[in-house]
Design a protein around this motif. Structure first.
Motif, short mmCIF file in Angstrom:
data_model
loop_
_atom_site.label_atom_id
_atom_site.label_comp_id
_atom_site.label_asym_id
_atom_site.label_seq_id
_atom_site.Cartn_x
_atom_site.Cartn_y
_atom_site.Cartn_z
N MET A 215 -22.31 -16.54 15.29
CA MET A 215 -21.01 -16.24 14.67
C MET A 215 -20.36 -17.48 14.12
SD MET A 215 -19.28 -13.66 17.45
CE MET A 215 -20.33 -12.52 18.38
N ASN A 216 -19.55 -17.30 13.07
CA ASN A 216 -18.66 -18.35 12.60
C ASN A 216 -17.48 -18.47 13.56
OD1 ASN A 216 -20.17 -18.99 10.39
ND2 ASN A 216 -18.62 -18.42 8.88
N GLU A 217 -16.67 -19.51 13.35
CA GLU A 217 -15.43 -19.65 14.13
C GLU A 217 -14.47 -18.53 13.76
OE1 GLU A 217 -14.70 -22.02 16.55
OE2 GLU A 217 -16.88 -22.26 16.35
N GLU A 218 -13.44 -18.40 14.58
CA GLU A 218 -12.42 -17.38 14.31
C GLU A 218 -11.76 -17.61 12.94
OE1 GLU A 218 -11.61 -14.74 15.94
OE2 GLU A 218 -12.45 -15.01 17.96
N GLU A 219 -11.52 -16.51 12.22
CA GLU A 219 -10.84 -16.59 10.92
C GLU A 219 -9.37 -16.96 11.12
OE1 GLU A 219 -12.32 -16.27 8.07
OE2 GLU A 219 -14.19 -15.19 8.51
N HIS A 220 -8.83 -17.73 10.18
CA HIS A 220 -7.39 -18.03 10.17
C HIS A 220 -6.74 -17.00 9.25
CE1 HIS A 220 -7.40 -21.98 12.27
NE2 HIS A 220 -8.68 -21.92 11.91
N LYS A 221 -5.89 -16.15 9.81
CA LYS A 221 -5.39 -14.99 9.09
C LYS A 221 -3.88 -15.02 8.93
CE LYS A 221 -7.05 -12.04 12.14
NZ LYS A 221 -7.59 -12.93 13.19
N LEU A 222 -3.39 -14.27 7.92
CA LEU A 222 -1.96 -14.14 7.68
C LEU A 222 -1.26 -13.56 8.90
CD1 LEU A 222 0.50 -14.02 5.66
CD2 LEU A 222 -0.26 -11.70 5.11
N GLY A 223 -1.84 -12.51 9.49
CA GLY A 223 -1.25 -11.86 10.66
C GLY A 223 -2.31 -11.57 11.69
N ILE A 224 -2.01 -10.66 12.61
CA ILE A 224 -2.89 -10.29 13.74
C ILE A 224 -3.67 -11.51 14.24
CG2 ILE A 224 -2.99 -7.83 13.22
CD1 ILE A 224 -5.75 -8.27 11.94
N ARG A 225 -2.95 -12.55 14.57
CA ARG A 225 -3.56 -13.86 14.82
C ARG A 225 -4.39 -13.93 16.09
NH1 ARG A 225 1.47 -17.75 12.82
NH2 ARG A 225 1.04 -17.53 10.58
N SER A 226 -4.08 -13.11 17.09
CA SER A 226 -4.88 -13.13 18.32
C SER A 226 -5.88 -11.98 18.38
CB SER A 226 -3.96 -13.08 19.55
OG SER A 226 -3.32 -14.33 19.72
N SER A 227 -6.08 -11.34 17.24
CA SER A 227 -7.17 -10.38 17.13
C SER A 227 -8.40 -11.17 16.71
CB SER A 227 -6.85 -9.32 16.07
OG SER A 227 -8.00 -8.59 15.72
N SER A 228 -9.46 -11.10 17.52
CA SER A 228 -10.67 -11.85 17.22
C SER A 228 -11.32 -11.30 15.96
CB SER A 228 -11.65 -11.76 18.39
OG SER A 228 -12.88 -12.38 18.05
N THR A 229 -11.49 -12.15 14.95
CA THR A 229 -12.10 -11.75 13.67
C THR A 229 -13.10 -12.82 13.25
OG1 THR A 229 -9.93 -10.83 13.06
CG2 THR A 229 -11.62 -10.92 11.34
N ARG A 230 -14.38 -12.46 13.24
CA ARG A 230 -15.42 -13.45 12.93
C ARG A 230 -16.47 -12.87 12.00
NH1 ARG A 230 -17.07 -16.92 18.32
NH2 ARG A 230 -15.03 -17.83 18.72
N GLN A 231 -17.21 -13.78 11.36
CA GLN A 231 -18.44 -13.38 10.68
C GLN A 231 -19.55 -13.36 11.72
OE1 GLN A 231 -19.51 -14.97 6.79
NE2 GLN A 231 -17.51 -15.97 6.65
N VAL A 232 -20.43 -12.39 11.58
CA VAL A 232 -21.56 -12.26 12.52
C VAL A 232 -22.86 -12.31 11.73
CG1 VAL A 232 -22.60 -10.84 14.34
CG2 VAL A 232 -20.11 -10.82 14.03
N PHE A 233 -23.81 -13.11 12.21
CA PHE A 233 -25.10 -13.26 11.54
C PHE A 233 -26.21 -12.73 12.44
CE2 PHE A 233 -22.22 -16.53 10.09
CZ PHE A 233 -22.36 -16.51 8.70
N PHE A 234 -27.09 -11.95 11.85
CA PHE A 234 -28.26 -11.43 12.56
C PHE A 234 -29.51 -12.03 11.93
CE2 PHE A 234 -24.90 -8.24 12.78
CZ PHE A 234 -24.84 -7.98 14.15
#
Length: 596
Positions: free
Chosen positions: A217-236
């Motif tokens: 996975m990439n690091e956590e995305e830096h987002k406008l909102g929902i900042r403590s919702s984990s959002t990442r890119q996932v690679f298989f």
């Protein structure tokens, strides 16, 4: 199957107020559930709002475990897999009240209980459900959903992720990149969509999250909102998945994805409701406390107008969301009674009301954004500061218009699905549309109607708005036929008319039902909100109707349709909008909270 339970038929059938479900109809179990969820949010989520804004992902996980202990992750999971086995209305109710404090926790909760768990519950084999759903229901494991790719967003079926069967036929090797994956940073299992060979449609797989199996996975995305919702890119990278972990059949992934999104859409609408209530309550309290020119700003007409509009849109969102939720629940029960399995009944029940789900997703996600925006305005300079809850509410609200299919996609879907239902004979649009055409050619009635009953004129107006939609949609289909899909701006405008009809009608019917139960005198504020919402809806229909007609009609046809539009949007007795707003705001300011 009882014909009146068809989705989309609200447009061509008159619905009685007794036939809809409202928040005032919650039974004792539902009221207890609502209160326990509220208590959890007030105790565990709201006091930690600052931590959620500072990317405290560990707090999100901790809060999810606490929600699991209270059973909130298993509301609609069948009892056979460790769930509570409650109905669809209960699941919508929990989504509503658990989502009020912060979008970060709401997103984690929604992704896990919805698109992280539901695909296995609805499409999994008995073995898959015993193995995975039991753990997801208890919170022992958390789920995530891997559909979106860098080149596949709204066009979900265009994903490039590949699944290759091994020579011994025992497993698939999955390779590809997924992005915007909610809960990726702490989930135990992914629902992954990949293409096998040159298949037209993607296929679903249940993939356990094991970094030693080609998952990174990439690091956590830096987002406008929902900042403590984990959002990442996932690679298989050649991630091995046993063949028994294919979800449903080969090539069925697109159908799984779309049905999961239908559920997600109505639940996303619900997840905006308590956020609205809290924004309105905080705005009202601040307006009562803030003194300018020796007067509380809650006494100023400019502020009072905002509070009234905010309350009316929230009340409308509640009315329409719970109406649709109960219709879906009734449809599920009806199919089970006829012998369908729970899986099949739930799938078909939700699919039946896909139009309403899209309508709700658009309407309520835009209402919370507008509500939060006005909340900032009421707070003034303080609203722009992180020291007050308004700016985070505004940022968190912004994702709702993108989640579960963008609002633009959902607008076009709602009209497109309605036309497809009409072509299949599930909703008779042709008959009513032909009658509207005849009416346009005829001489209008000059009789003075009897408006002595509550909402008599408003219900007549709803009927006329439906005629406006049938006129526009009928004309557009005649003009463009199968090429209508290419005229997106026209579809968007027609969809706005459809949305306002459903939302306004739901609000009128809820209030009529309430007035019959409690008496008109006790629900003056609700009556005012219903009338105010309808007035605004008529304005939107007028504007979007003109835009639509002018885009495809010319000459005499255009003039006739524009005259018809004026007829269909004309009040006999124009409501006093300022008076309606005053009635609503007086109640809000007196109660110092959203109190409906």
């Amino acid at each position: 199957m009882n014909d009146k339970t068809r989705g989309g038929q609200f447009l061509v059938k008159e619905t009685k107020c007794e036939d809809i479900f409202t928040p005032e109809d919650f039974n004792e179990e539902q009221l207890m559930m609502r209160d326990s969820v509220r208590e959890f949010v007030d105790k565990e989520i709201w006091p930690n709002k600052d931590r959620f804004e500072k990317r405290d992902f560990a707090l999100t996980v901790e809060s999810m475990h606490k929600a699991a202990e209270l059973g909130f992750l298993s509301i609609t999971v069948p009892e056979a897999y460790g769930g509570m086995g409650m109905g669809f209305v209960n699941s919508v109710l929990v989504c509503d009240y658990i989502s009020g404090a912060t979008g970060s926790f709401s997103s984690a909760f929604g992704a896990h209980t919805g698109i992280g768990t539901l695909p296995i519950t609805l499409y999994g084999t008995e073995e898959q459900k015993q193995k995975y759903v039991t753990k997801l229901a208890s919170g022992e494991w958390f789920g995530a959903y891997c559909l979106t790719e860098p080149g596949a967003g709204s066009d979900a079926n265009s994903g490039k992720t590949k699944a290759v069967l091994s020579e011994d036929g025992k497993y698939y090797s999955i390779s590809g990149q997924k992005m915007w994956i909610t809960n990726a940073g702490f989930c135990n299992v992914f629902i992954v969509f990949a293409r096998i060979g040159d298949d037209k449609n993607i296929t679903g797989f249940i993939v356990e999250n094991d970094p030693n199996n080609g998952i990174s996975m990439n690091e956590e995305e830096h987002k406008l909102g929902i900042r403590s919702s984990s959002t990442r890119q996932v690679f298989f990278a050649d991630t091995k998945v046993p063949v028994e972990n294919m979800l449903s059949e080969r090539g069925n992934g697109f159908k799984i994805a779309m049905n999961a999104l239908n559920v997600g859409r109505i639940k996303l609408a619900a997840a905006c409701l308590d956020a609205q209530r809290r924004v309105i309550t905080n705005s009202t309290k601040y307006a009562n406390e803030r003194i300018q020119f020796n007067t509380a700003i809650s006494q100023f007409g400019a502020v009072r107008s905002k509070l009234a509009e905010m309350a009316a849109s929230c009340y409308a969102g509640e009315s329409a969301t719970y109406r649709a939720a109960k219709d879906i629940e009734d449809r599920i029960i009806s199919r089970e009674t006829e012998g369908a399995s729970h899986q099949e009944a739930e799938l078909k029940g939700i699919e039946e009301y896909a139009i309403e789900c899209s309508i709700l997703k658009v309407a309520v996600s835009e209402d919370i954004q507008n509500c939060a925006d006005e909340g900032i305005q009421i707070f003034g300079g303080m609203g722009f500061s992180e020291d007050t809850p308004m700016e985070s509410a505004w940022r968190d609200a912004r994702i709702a218009r993108i989640y579960e299919g963008t609002n633009e996609i959902n607008r076009m879907l709602s009209v497109g699905m309605l036309i497809k239902k009409a072509m299949k004979g599930h909703v008779d649009l042709l008959g009513p549309a032909s009658k509207v055409q005849e009416e346009l050619m005829g001489i209008p009635s000059f009789e003075t109607p009897d408006y002595s009953e509550l909402f008599a004129e408003e219900k007549e107006m709803i009927g006329k708005l439906k005629k406006a939609f049938l006129m526009v949609a009928g004309g557009a289909v005649q003009k463009y036929g199968p090429d209508l899909d290419a005229h997106q701006q026209l579809l968007m405008a027609a969809s706005d008319i459809l949305i306002e009809i459903y939302m306004a009608e739901s609000t009128i019917l809820r209030t009529e039902k309430l007035a019959k139960k409690d008496g008109e005198a006790k629900v003056q504020e609700q009556i005012a909100m219903a009338k105010l919402y309808l007035y605004k809806a008529v304005d939107i229909v007028t504007q979007k109707g003109k835009e639509s007609v002018i885009s495809f009609a010319e000459g005499d046809e255009q003039r006739m349709m524009l005259m018809g539009l004026r007829r269909f949007t004309k009040y006999t007795n124009m409501p006093n909008i300022v008076g309606l707003r005053e009635t609503i705001t007086t109640k809000l300011v007196t109660e110092n909270q959203y109190c409906f």
